[in-house]
Design a protein around this motif. Structure first.
Motif, PDB file in Angstrom:
ATOM      1  N   GLU A   1      47.076 -43.374  12.752  1.00 37.09           N
ATOM      2  CA  GLU A   1      46.310 -44.332  11.926  1.00 37.09           C
ATOM      3  C   GLU A   1      46.090 -45.636  12.685  1.00 37.09           C
ATOM      4  O   GLU A   1      45.015 -46.216  12.656  1.00 37.09           O
ATOM      5  N   GLN A   2      47.159 -46.084  13.349  1.00 34.16           N
ATOM      6  CA  GLN A   2      47.049 -47.329  14.131  1.00 34.16           C
ATOM      7  C   GLN A   2      46.054 -47.163  15.272  1.00 34.16           C
ATOM      8  O   GLN A   2      45.252 -48.058  15.544  1.00 34.16           O
ATOM      9  N   PHE A   3      46.136 -46.024  15.957  1.00 35.83           N
ATOM     10  CA  PHE A   3      45.209 -45.786  17.078  1.00 35.83           C
ATOM     11  C   PHE A   3      43.760 -45.820  16.573  1.00 35.83           C
ATOM     12  O   PHE A   3      42.889 -46.368  17.221  1.00 35.83           O
ATOM     13  N   LYS A   4      43.548 -45.250  15.397  1.00 36.05           N
ATOM     14  CA  LYS A   4      42.175 -45.210  14.870  1.00 36.05           C
ATOM     15  C   LYS A   4      41.689 -46.624  14.560  1.00 36.05           C
ATOM     16  O   LYS A   4      40.549 -46.978  14.875  1.00 36.05           O
ATOM     17  N   LYS A   5      42.573 -47.436  13.988  1.00 38.47           N
ATOM     18  CA  LYS A   5      42.203 -48.836  13.692  1.00 38.47           C
ATOM     19  C   LYS A   5      41.832 -49.571  14.974  1.00 38.47           C
ATOM     20  O   LYS A   5      40.850 -50.303  15.053  1.00 38.47           O
ATOM     21  N   ARG A   6      42.639 -49.336  16.001  1.00 37.81           N
ATOM     22  CA  ARG A   6      42.388 -50.014  17.283  1.00 37.81           C
ATOM     23  C   ARG A   6      41.102 -49.500  17.925  1.00 37.81           C
ATOM     24  O   ARG A   6      40.349 -50.256  18.515  1.00 37.81           O
ATOM     25  N   ARG A   7      40.881 -48.198  17.798  1.00 41.53           N
ATOM     26  CA  ARG A   7      39.650 -47.645  18.360  1.00 41.53           C
ATOM     27  C   ARG A   7      38.436 -48.347  17.748  1.00 41.53           C
ATOM     28  O   ARG A   7      37.525 -48.778  18.444  1.00 41.53           O
ATOM     29  N   ASP A   8      38.461 -48.477  16.417  1.00 46.14           N
ATOM     30  CA  ASP A   8      37.315 -49.094  15.742  1.00 46.14           C
ATOM     31  C   ASP A   8      37.166 -50.555  16.156  1.00 46.14           C
ATOM     32  O   ASP A   8      36.058 -51.041  16.369  1.00 46.14           O
ATOM     33  N   LEU A   9      38.308 -51.227  16.295  1.00 50.43           N
ATOM     34  CA  LEU A   9      38.271 -52.631  16.716  1.00 50.43           C
ATOM     35  C   LEU A   9      37.644 -52.760  18.105  1.00 50.43           C
ATOM     36  O   LEU A   9      36.708 -53.528  18.326  1.00 50.43           O
ATOM     37  N   VAL A  10      38.176 -51.982  19.055  1.00 54.86           N
ATOM     38  CA  VAL A  10      37.727 -52.107  20.444  1.00 54.86           C
ATOM     39  C   VAL A  10      36.265 -51.664  20.587  1.00 54.86           C
ATOM     40  O   VAL A  10      35.500 -52.264  21.344  1.00 54.86           O
TER      41      VAL A  10
ATOM     42  N   GLU B   1      46.294 -29.805  25.777  1.00 51.58           N
ATOM     43  CA  GLU B   1      46.153 -30.262  24.392  1.00 51.58           C
ATOM     44  C   GLU B   1      47.141 -31.375  24.072  1.00 51.58           C
ATOM     45  O   GLU B   1      47.562 -31.554  22.926  1.00 51.58           O
ATOM     46  N   ILE B   2      47.514 -32.142  25.107  1.00 49.01           N
ATOM     47  CA  ILE B   2      48.567 -33.152  24.910  1.00 49.01           C
ATOM     48  C   ILE B   2      48.171 -34.231  23.909  1.00 49.01           C
ATOM     49  O   ILE B   2      49.032 -34.857  23.300  1.00 49.01           O
ATOM     50  N   TYR B   3      46.848 -34.437  23.703  1.00 49.39           N
ATOM     51  CA  TYR B   3      46.402 -35.443  22.717  1.00 49.39           C
ATOM     52  C   TYR B   3      46.054 -34.811  21.365  1.00 49.39           C
ATOM     53  O   TYR B   3      45.376 -35.433  20.549  1.00 49.39           O
ATOM     54  N   GLU B   4      46.509 -33.582  21.165  1.00 47.68           N
ATOM     55  CA  GLU B   4      46.163 -32.840  19.942  1.00 47.68           C
ATOM     56  C   GLU B   4      46.259 -33.680  18.665  1.00 47.68           C
ATOM     57  O   GLU B   4      45.340 -33.690  17.847  1.00 47.68           O
ATOM     58  N   TYR B   5      47.373 -34.388  18.486  1.00 49.91           N
ATOM     59  CA  TYR B   5      47.567 -35.106  17.221  1.00 49.91           C
ATOM     60  C   TYR B   5      46.666 -36.334  17.124  1.00 49.91           C
ATOM     61  O   TYR B   5      46.399 -36.819  16.028  1.00 49.91           O
ATOM     62  N   ILE B   6      46.228 -36.853  18.284  1.00 52.75           N
ATOM     63  CA  ILE B   6      45.451 -38.106  18.255  1.00 52.75           C
ATOM     64  C   ILE B   6      43.974 -37.734  18.191  1.00 52.75           C
ATOM     65  O   ILE B   6      43.241 -37.774  19.177  1.00 52.75           O
ATOM     66  N   ASN B   7      43.574 -37.336  17.008  1.00 56.15           N
ATOM     67  CA  ASN B   7      42.252 -36.763  16.769  1.00 56.15           C
ATOM     68  C   ASN B   7      41.706 -37.418  15.497  1.00 56.15           C
ATOM     69  O   ASN B   7      42.343 -37.365  14.450  1.00 56.15           O
ATOM     70  N   PHE B   8      40.547 -38.085  15.628  1.00 56.99           N
ATOM     71  CA  PHE B   8      40.015 -38.842  14.488  1.00 56.99           C
ATOM     72  C   PHE B   8      38.840 -38.136  13.818  1.00 56.99           C
ATOM     73  O   PHE B   8      38.131 -38.739  13.028  1.00 56.99           O
TER      74      PHE B   8
ATOM     75  N   ILE C   1      34.602 -47.075  33.787  1.00 57.72           N
ATOM     76  CA  ILE C   1      35.998 -47.474  33.976  1.00 57.72           C
ATOM     77  C   ILE C   1      36.768 -47.073  32.720  1.00 57.72           C
ATOM     78  O   ILE C   1      36.181 -46.992  31.638  1.00 57.72           O
ATOM     79  N   ARG C   2      38.064 -46.831  32.881  1.00 58.00           N
ATOM     80  CA  ARG C   2      38.852 -46.398  31.724  1.00 58.00           C
ATOM     81  C   ARG C   2      39.773 -47.494  31.247  1.00 58.00           C
ATOM     82  O   ARG C   2      40.459 -48.132  32.044  1.00 58.00           O
ATOM     83  N   LEU C   3      39.775 -47.715  29.952  1.00 55.56           N
ATOM     84  CA  LEU C   3      40.795 -48.603  29.392  1.00 55.56           C
ATOM     85  C   LEU C   3      41.562 -47.868  28.318  1.00 55.56           C
ATOM     86  O   LEU C   3      41.014 -47.077  27.547  1.00 55.56           O
ATOM     87  N   SER C   4      42.874 -48.101  28.302  1.00 53.10           N
ATOM     88  CA  SER C   4      43.729 -47.508  27.281  1.00 53.10           C
ATOM     89  C   SER C   4      43.885 -48.545  26.170  1.00 53.10           C
ATOM     90  O   SER C   4      44.170 -49.705  26.439  1.00 53.10           O
ATOM     91  N   TYR C   5      43.691 -48.111  24.927  1.00 48.30           N
ATOM     92  CA  TYR C   5      43.881 -49.065  23.821  1.00 48.30           C
ATOM     93  C   TYR C   5      45.212 -48.833  23.104  1.00 48.30           C
ATOM     94  O   TYR C   5      45.367 -49.217  21.940  1.00 48.30           O
TER      95      TYR C   5
END
Ligand code: PMP
Ligand code: GLU
Length: 388
Positions: free
Chosen positions: A285-294, A195-202, A362-366
């Motif tokens: 919040e920033q990760f979510k913005k970037r997710r939507d952008l990418v 559950e290491i990404y627990e907090y990064i949940n949109f 392929i995997r990309l990290s944003y």
């Protein structure tokens, strides 16, 4: 044992950068944010107060108490301090559990795509990895029925992450309930839930843990850590909540291999869990913005199949439409071929899906700046257009 594909790609990209190439590195899953100030202050304070000695093998009691409170606060899970073991990163936590539980020949179920190191660690324990495939069309999730079909008398453990690395998929409470139902019918089966990404949940919904299902909790190990939610990758701090006998085995193993993790990092971890979570929410919040952008940018690249990830900070696009195409006479037939092509031609580093148990993606990290993400997607689009 193979070298970790994530580590290999980030090493290659660092080397190319050192040679002067303008590489945009989207290979390693690592937040680009700095560790929040109050956590750093707690570490400095720990040094000044003399927390510089060996620590108890499973972690300082104060930190384990803080983890126990966190489990209750965030997950409504009851784990006593004796059921918690702190390690040098969630990676070590996973290795401790797998090496403790798996005997040679035991089958380890890996819903694919899965995080690279699960398979390598299971093989190190001489377990046999059994992949349960999924594709982008099911949002990279496996069903309880699929899971049940793969169970044999030798099946011992299932390992999965939710939110998932590499796909970002999040298992809902109903889906976890289905998995719990399978475990109820197969009493030899344990689950390692990362559950290491627990907090990064949109999803806007509460995170759910398999251990919430009380009739199977005594066969669930919950793994978590500080690397992602608190931007603390370099501090090397992770932990498990587990049945007491499994925690004891991990404690014994760790006591022979690495001992208790860094005293200073542990004090920082305590501050992270008990302190203000606002900096973590801001990162999300920033990760979510970037997710939507990418997402928007990747959708513009012809041929790529992309899903909208619900969590973590990765995209896992299906690039198979480009298999069989060539560049300067060389055919590209695998995700590895495509990722090496993009590294050479677009100077963008990503990780091939093969080591995650997938042959099309392929995997990309944003987890990097919007500026770099825009540039990377532009370069990828131009490079793909060169393929004939
Ligand atoms: N699990 C998953 C799914 C990961 O992506 C990572 C990457 N860091 C880890 C575990 C290991 O984390 P740590 O840095 O705590 O070792
Ligand atoms: N977990 C991150 C990733 O998947 C960091 C690299 C690693 O630990 O393997 O990229």
């Amino acid at each position: 044992m193979q070298e970790s594909a994530t580590i290999k790609m980030s090493k290659m990209s660092r080397e190319l950068k050192a040679q002067g190439h303008d590489i945009i590195d989207l290979s390693l899953g690592e937040p680009d944010f700095d560790t929040p100030q109050h956590i750093k202050d707690a570490a400095k304070d720990a040094i000044d107060k003399g927390f510089t000695k060996y620590t108890p093998v499973p972690g300082y009691p104060e930190l384990r108490k803080a983890i126990s409170l966190k489990f209750k606060r965030d997950n409504n899970l009851d784990y006593t301090a004796d059921e918690i073991v702190v390690s040098t990163g969630a990676k070590q936590s996973i290795a401790n559990v797998v090496l403790s539980l798996i005997n040679p020949g035991d089958e380890v179920l890996l819903p694919a795509p899965y995080w690279v190191s699960y398979a390598a660690i299971a093989e190190l324990a001489e377990g046999k990895c059994i992949e349960i495939p999924s594709t982008i069309d099911t949002n990279f999730k496996v069903t309880a029925a699929q899971l049940e079909q793969h169970i044999t008398p030798k099946t011992k453990l299932i390992i999965f992450s939710s939110p998932c690395n590499p796909t970002g998929s999040v298992y809902s409470k109903a889906e976890l309930e289905g998995i719990a139902g399978v475990m109820k019918r197969h009493p030899q089966l344990f689950a390692l839930c990362d559950e290491i990404y627990e907090y990064i949940n949109f999803t806007g919904e509460k995170h759910h843990s398999l251990a919430e299902f009380s009739d199977i909790k005594d066969r669930v190990i919950t793994v978590n850590g500080f690397s992602k939610g608190f931007a603390m990758t370099g501090w090397r701090l992770g932990y498990i909540g587990a049945p007491g006998w499994i925690a004891k085995a991990c404690d014994k193993m760790q006591g022979q291999i690495t001992s208790g993790t860094c005293s200073i990092a542990q004090k920082a971890g305590e501050a992270a869990l008990l302190g203000d979570l606002t900096p973590s929410y801001k990162m999300v919040e920033q990760f979510k913005k970037r997710r939507d952008l990418v997402y928007g940018l990747l959708k513009e690249i012809p041929g790529l199949k992309v899903n909208l990830p619900d969590g973590a900070f990765y995209f896992f696009p299906d690039v198979s439409a480009y298999f069989g195409k060539s560049y300067h006479g060389t055919a590209l037939n695998t995700p590895e071929d495509i990722s090496l092509f993009l590294l050479r031609e677009a100077n963008v580093a990503m990780v091939s899906g093969e080591s995650f148990g997938d042959k099309n993606c392929i995997r990309l990290s944003y987890a990097t700046s919007e500026e770099k993400l825009r540039e990377a997607c532009k370069r990828m689009k131009e490079a793909f257009a060169k393929l004939a």
